[in-house]
Scaffold this motif. Structure first.
Motif, PDB file in Angstrom:
ATOM      1  N   MET A   1       0.839  -1.350   0.119  1.00 34.93           N
ATOM      2  CA  MET A   1       0.125   0.043   0.154  1.00 34.93           C
ATOM      3  C   MET A   1       0.846   1.186   0.100  1.00 34.93           C
ATOM      4  N   ASN A   2       0.473   2.300  -0.751  1.00 35.15           N
ATOM      5  CA  ASN A   2       1.292   3.367  -0.999  1.00 35.15           C
ATOM      6  C   ASN A   2       0.672   4.483   0.069  1.00 35.15           C
ATOM      7  N   THR A   3       1.042   4.722   1.095  1.00 30.30           N
ATOM      8  CA  THR A   3       0.375   5.670   1.891  1.00 30.30           C
ATOM      9  C   THR A   3       1.031   7.017   1.946  1.00 30.30           C
ATOM     10  N   GLN A   4       1.935   7.265   0.936  1.00 29.40           N
ATOM     11  CA  GLN A   4       2.642   8.743   1.129  1.00 29.40           C
ATOM     12  C   GLN A   4       1.874   9.894   0.941  1.00 29.40           C
ATOM     13  N   TYR A   5       0.649   9.690  -0.050  1.00 30.43           N
ATOM     14  CA  TYR A   5      -0.133  10.842  -0.293  1.00 30.43           C
ATOM     15  C   TYR A   5      -1.435  10.858   0.503  1.00 30.43           C
ATOM     16  N   LEU A   6      -1.504  10.220   1.761  1.00 30.69           N
ATOM     17  CA  LEU A   6      -2.626  10.595   2.562  1.00 30.69           C
ATOM     18  C   LEU A   6      -2.691  12.069   3.031  1.00 30.69           C
ATOM     19  N   GLN A   7      -1.585  12.496   3.291  1.00 33.59           N
ATOM     20  CA  GLN A   7      -1.499  13.762   3.827  1.00 33.59           C
ATOM     21  C   GLN A   7      -1.694  15.003   2.782  1.00 33.59           C
ATOM     22  N   SER A   8      -1.298  14.656   1.723  1.00 35.70           N
ATOM     23  CA  SER A   8      -1.697  15.805   0.473  1.00 35.70           C
ATOM     24  C   SER A   8      -1.180  15.161  -0.689  1.00 35.70           C
ATOM     25  N   LEU A   9      -1.627  15.804  -1.748  1.00 31.07           N
ATOM     26  CA  LEU A   9      -1.520  15.590  -3.293  1.00 31.07           C
ATOM     27  C   LEU A   9      -0.030  15.950  -3.654  1.00 31.07           C
ATOM     28  N   PRO A  10       0.556  15.331  -4.605  1.00 32.73           N
ATOM     29  CA  PRO A  10       1.766  15.948  -5.224  1.00 32.73           C
ATOM     30  C   PRO A  10       1.268  17.232  -5.697  1.00 32.73           C
ATOM     31  N   ASP A  11       2.374  18.013  -5.856  1.00 33.71           N
ATOM     32  CA  ASP A  11       1.981  19.469  -6.599  1.00 33.71           C
ATOM     33  C   ASP A  11       1.506  19.410  -7.640  1.00 33.71           C
ATOM     34  N   ASP A  12       2.303  18.481  -8.500  1.00 31.34           N
ATOM     35  CA  ASP A  12       1.719  18.389 -10.013  1.00 31.34           C
ATOM     36  C   ASP A  12       0.226  17.493 -10.067  1.00 31.34           C
ATOM     37  N   TRP A  13      -0.430  17.086  -9.084  1.00 30.26           N
ATOM     38  CA  TRP A  13      -1.687  16.517  -9.131  1.00 30.26           C
ATOM     39  C   TRP A  13      -2.761  17.537  -8.496  1.00 30.26           C
ATOM     40  N   GLU A  14      -2.444  18.890  -8.185  1.00 31.16           N
ATOM     41  CA  GLU A  14      -3.400  19.688  -7.553  1.00 31.16           C
ATOM     42  C   GLU A  14      -4.532  20.314  -8.591  1.00 31.16           C
ATOM     43  N   ALA A  15      -3.673  20.422  -9.650  1.00 30.56           N
ATOM     44  CA  ALA A  15      -4.258  20.895 -10.966  1.00 30.56           C
ATOM     45  C   ALA A  15      -5.330  19.808 -11.397  1.00 30.56           C
ATOM     46  N   VAL A  16      -5.002  18.393 -11.431  1.00 33.30           N
ATOM     47  CA  VAL A  16      -5.889  17.543 -11.792  1.00 33.30           C
ATOM     48  C   VAL A  16      -7.024  17.387 -10.785  1.00 33.30           C
ATOM     49  N   ALA A  17      -6.471  17.552  -9.405  1.00 32.34           N
ATOM     50  CA  ALA A  17      -7.740  17.365  -8.678  1.00 32.34           C
ATOM     51  C   ALA A  17      -8.779  18.510  -8.960  1.00 32.34           C
ATOM     52  N   ARG A  18      -8.547  19.694  -9.204  1.00 32.62           N
ATOM     53  CA  ARG A  18      -9.243  20.936  -9.498  1.00 32.62           C
ATOM     54  C   ARG A  18     -10.202  20.492 -10.590  1.00 32.62           C
ATOM     55  N   VAL A  19      -9.507  20.106 -11.819  1.00 36.98           N
ATOM     56  CA  VAL A  19     -10.236  19.929 -12.876  1.00 36.98           C
ATOM     57  C   VAL A  19     -11.374  18.546 -12.757  1.00 36.98           C
ATOM     58  N   PHE A  20     -10.840  17.554 -12.263  1.00 38.04           N
ATOM     59  CA  PHE A  20     -11.841  16.427 -11.676  1.00 38.04           C
ATOM     60  C   PHE A  20     -12.827  16.979 -10.850  1.00 38.04           C
ATOM     61  N   SER A  21     -12.544  17.751  -9.938  1.00 34.87           N
ATOM     62  CA  SER A  21     -13.701  18.230  -9.005  1.00 34.87           C
ATOM     63  C   SER A  21     -14.700  19.080  -9.469  1.00 34.87           C
ATOM     64  N   ALA A  22     -14.131  19.915 -10.466  1.00 33.53           N
ATOM     65  CA  ALA A  22     -15.245  20.967 -11.278  1.00 33.53           C
ATOM     66  C   ALA A  22     -15.911  20.061 -12.228  1.00 33.53           C
ATOM     67  N   LEU A  23     -15.411  18.985 -12.833  1.00 35.12           N
ATOM     68  CA  LEU A  23     -16.198  18.023 -13.747  1.00 35.12           C
ATOM     69  C   LEU A  23     -16.848  17.116 -13.328  1.00 35.12           C
ATOM     70  N   GLY A  24     -17.061  17.134 -11.791  1.00 30.07           N
ATOM     71  CA  GLY A  24     -17.597  16.083 -11.055  1.00 30.07           C
ATOM     72  C   GLY A  24     -19.103  16.726 -10.846  1.00 30.07           C
ATOM     73  N   ASP A  25     -19.509  17.802 -11.203  1.00 34.49           N
ATOM     74  CA  ASP A  25     -20.855  18.343 -11.102  1.00 34.49           C
ATOM     75  C   ASP A  25     -21.544  18.382 -12.289  1.00 34.49           C
ATOM     76  N   ALA A  26     -22.735  17.824 -12.624  1.00 29.91           N
ATOM     77  CA  ALA A  26     -23.362  17.748 -13.763  1.00 29.91           C
ATOM     78  C   ALA A  26     -23.992  19.166 -14.378  1.00 29.91           C
ATOM     79  N   THR A  27     -24.075  20.225 -13.452  1.00 29.37           N
ATOM     80  CA  THR A  27     -24.206  21.504 -13.938  1.00 29.37           C
ATOM     81  C   THR A  27     -23.109  22.120 -14.520  1.00 29.37           C
ATOM     82  N   ARG A  28     -21.999  21.869 -13.917  1.00 28.62           N
ATOM     83  CA  ARG A  28     -20.721  22.290 -14.650  1.00 28.62           C
ATOM     84  C   ARG A  28     -20.355  21.711 -15.862  1.00 28.62           C
ATOM     85  N   GLN A  29     -20.609  20.539 -16.019  1.00 26.82           N
ATOM     86  CA  GLN A  29     -20.564  19.865 -17.202  1.00 26.82           C
ATOM     87  C   GLN A  29     -21.572  20.362 -18.367  1.00 26.82           C
ATOM     88  N   LYS A  30     -22.656  20.540 -17.806  1.00 30.88           N
ATOM     89  CA  LYS A  30     -23.730  21.197 -18.867  1.00 30.88           C
ATOM     90  C   LYS A  30     -23.148  22.692 -19.214  1.00 30.88           C
TER      91      LYS A  30
END
Length: 111
Positions: free
Chosen positions: A1-30
């Motif tokens: 098990m890779n537990t190194q990212y439990l506290q925070s995402l790597p810096d280069d994944w922060e943008a990925v998280a924002r994009v997928f979080s934004a895309l996770g809502d049907a209204t924003r997709q519309k």
């Protein structure tokens, strides 16, 4: 098990998280799907099209701007938004690369 990212995402994944979080809502997709290639749409037009309060539309648009999926530009008193999907492509590529590496490491053959 890779537990190194439990506290925070790597810096280069922060943008990925924002994009997928934004895309996770049907209204924003519309909202994203309303745009034609090269088109800019005003906040006023979006608020008139969507069955939401202007405050709710503003919230969704702000989330898309923070994720880098929409770019605002002010024209007179109105703010217009246009698509900027470079970050979406980068996020999808990053997830695709991660998934391919995980599959390869596990010995799973891709079709």
């Amino acid at each position: 098990m890779n537990t190194q990212y439990l506290q925070s995402l790597p810096d280069d994944w922060e943008a990925v998280a924002r994009v997928f979080s934004a895309l996770g809502d049907a209204t924003r997709q519309k909202i994203l799907l309303l745009f034609e290639p090269g088109e800019s749409i005003s906040l006023k037009s979006l608020a008139e099209l969507l069955p939401l309060s202007r405050t709710a539309v503003t919230h969704h648009v702000t989330t898309l701007v923070r994720a880098g999926l929409l770019q605002p530009s002010k024209r007179g008193r109105e703010v217009y938004y246009s698509l900027d999907l470079e970050l979406a492509i980068e996020a999808l590529d990053k997830v695709r690369t991660y998934a391919a590496e995980m599959l390869a490491a596990s010995g799973v053959q891709r079709p």
